[in-house]
Design a protein around this motif. Structure first.
Motif, PDB file in Angstrom:
ATOM      1  N   ASP A 168      30.013  13.236  66.229  1.00 44.29           N
ATOM      2  CA  ASP A 168      29.048  13.499  65.431  1.00 44.29           C
ATOM      3  C   ASP A 168      29.887  15.242  65.737  1.00 44.29           C
ATOM      4  N   LEU A 173      17.894  19.098  64.303  1.00 45.08           N
ATOM      5  CA  LEU A 173      17.346  17.342  63.782  1.00 45.08           C
ATOM      6  C   LEU A 173      15.921  17.855  63.059  1.00 45.08           C
ATOM      7  N   TYR A 202      24.212  12.038  56.391  1.00 42.42           N
ATOM      8  CA  TYR A 202      22.979  12.238  57.499  1.00 42.42           C
ATOM      9  C   TYR A 202      23.360  13.397  58.135  1.00 42.42           C
ATOM     10  N   MET A 203      24.396  14.407  58.037  1.00 39.42           N
ATOM     11  CA  MET A 203      24.970  15.981  58.833  1.00 39.42           C
ATOM     12  C   MET A 203      24.444  16.327  56.804  1.00 39.42           C
ATOM     13  N   LYS A 204      22.844  17.026  56.905  1.00 39.45           N
ATOM     14  CA  LYS A 204      22.501  17.593  56.361  1.00 39.45           C
ATOM     15  C   LYS A 204      23.217  18.807  55.732  1.00 39.45           C
ATOM     16  N   LYS A 242      20.296   9.475  59.845  1.00 36.40           N
ATOM     17  CA  LYS A 242      21.163   8.607  60.824  1.00 36.40           C
ATOM     18  C   LYS A 242      20.159   6.934  61.837  1.00 36.40           C
ATOM     19  N   ILE A 253      21.061  17.712  61.790  1.00 38.05           N
ATOM     20  CA  ILE A 253      21.605  16.468  61.377  1.00 38.05           C
ATOM     21  C   ILE A 253      20.059  16.052  60.704  1.00 38.05           C
ATOM     22  N   ASP A 254      19.319  14.635  59.433  1.00 41.06           N
ATOM     23  CA  ASP A 254      18.225  14.324  59.169  1.00 41.06           C
ATOM     24  C   ASP A 254      18.178  12.430  59.882  1.00 41.06           C
ATOM     25  N   ILE A 274      23.367  12.035  69.553  1.00 40.41           N
ATOM     26  CA  ILE A 274      24.772  12.426  69.070  1.00 40.41           C
ATOM     27  C   ILE A 274      25.728  11.781  69.618  1.00 40.41           C
TER      28      ILE A 274
END
Length: 170
Positions: A152, A97, A47-49, A67, A62-63, A148
């Motif tokens: 994260d 986000l 999820y961390m693009k 997430k 973050i996507d 978050i």
């Protein structure tokens, strides 16, 4: 504006992820950015693009689709990055986000926010501080501080530390 004053505001920014509409308190949103290239970070969670440069600072992105366990989607001309501030373990962090589209800013009084659903939701209900109805549509009001997580925060710190170390070596 101080944090206490921000909480008094009854406005929420609504945005879309797939067919679902979510909302964040405007006091948590710093800005809305057009989509731009995101630099991937090796070994970061799915999820961390990656990161972007925001006025000389590293901003983790973050996507939210990933997430929240939704199917990833390609970027469109409405895809954007919400720059938000969250409090995690008494520390303020700023993250981006990735969302499908920003809808509008809505006035919602606190007494118009209903408790989150306890069953049947495909999203973890601890992220959701409530539900509200605006113009016959239900919005899920997110608690960004819970979206978050402390995991994260660790990833964000590692990314920032790596960038600072790289800049010192250059």
């Amino acid at each position: 504006m101080e944090r206490e004053n921000k909480k008094m505001i009854d406005s929420y920014l609504s945005f879309r992820l797939g067919d679902e509409i979510f909302a964040l308190h405007v006091g948590k949103v710093q800005k809305i950015l057009e989509m731009r290239d995101v630099t991937e970070v090796p070994r970061a969670p799915d999820y961390m693009k990656g990161v972007i440069n925001l006025r000389g600072k590293v901003l983790p992105v973050i996507d939210l689709r990933i997430k929240f366990g939704m199917q990833p989607a390609g970027w469109t001309k409405t895809t954007c990055i919400l720059v938000v501030e969250a409090e995690v373990e008494n520390e303020m962090v700023v993250v981006g986000l990735l969302v499908d589209a920003v809808q509008a800013v809505q006035k919602v009084k606190q007494d118009e926010i209903l408790p989150p659903p306890s069953i049947g939701s495909k999203f973890r209900s601890d992220f959701i501080s409530g539900m509200t109805r605006v113009n016959e549509k239900f919005f899920m009001v997110l608690n960004i501080d819970l979206v978050i997580s402390s995991d994260d925060l660790i990833n964000i710190k590692e990314i920032q530390d790596a960038k600072e170390a790289f800049e010192k070596e250059s």
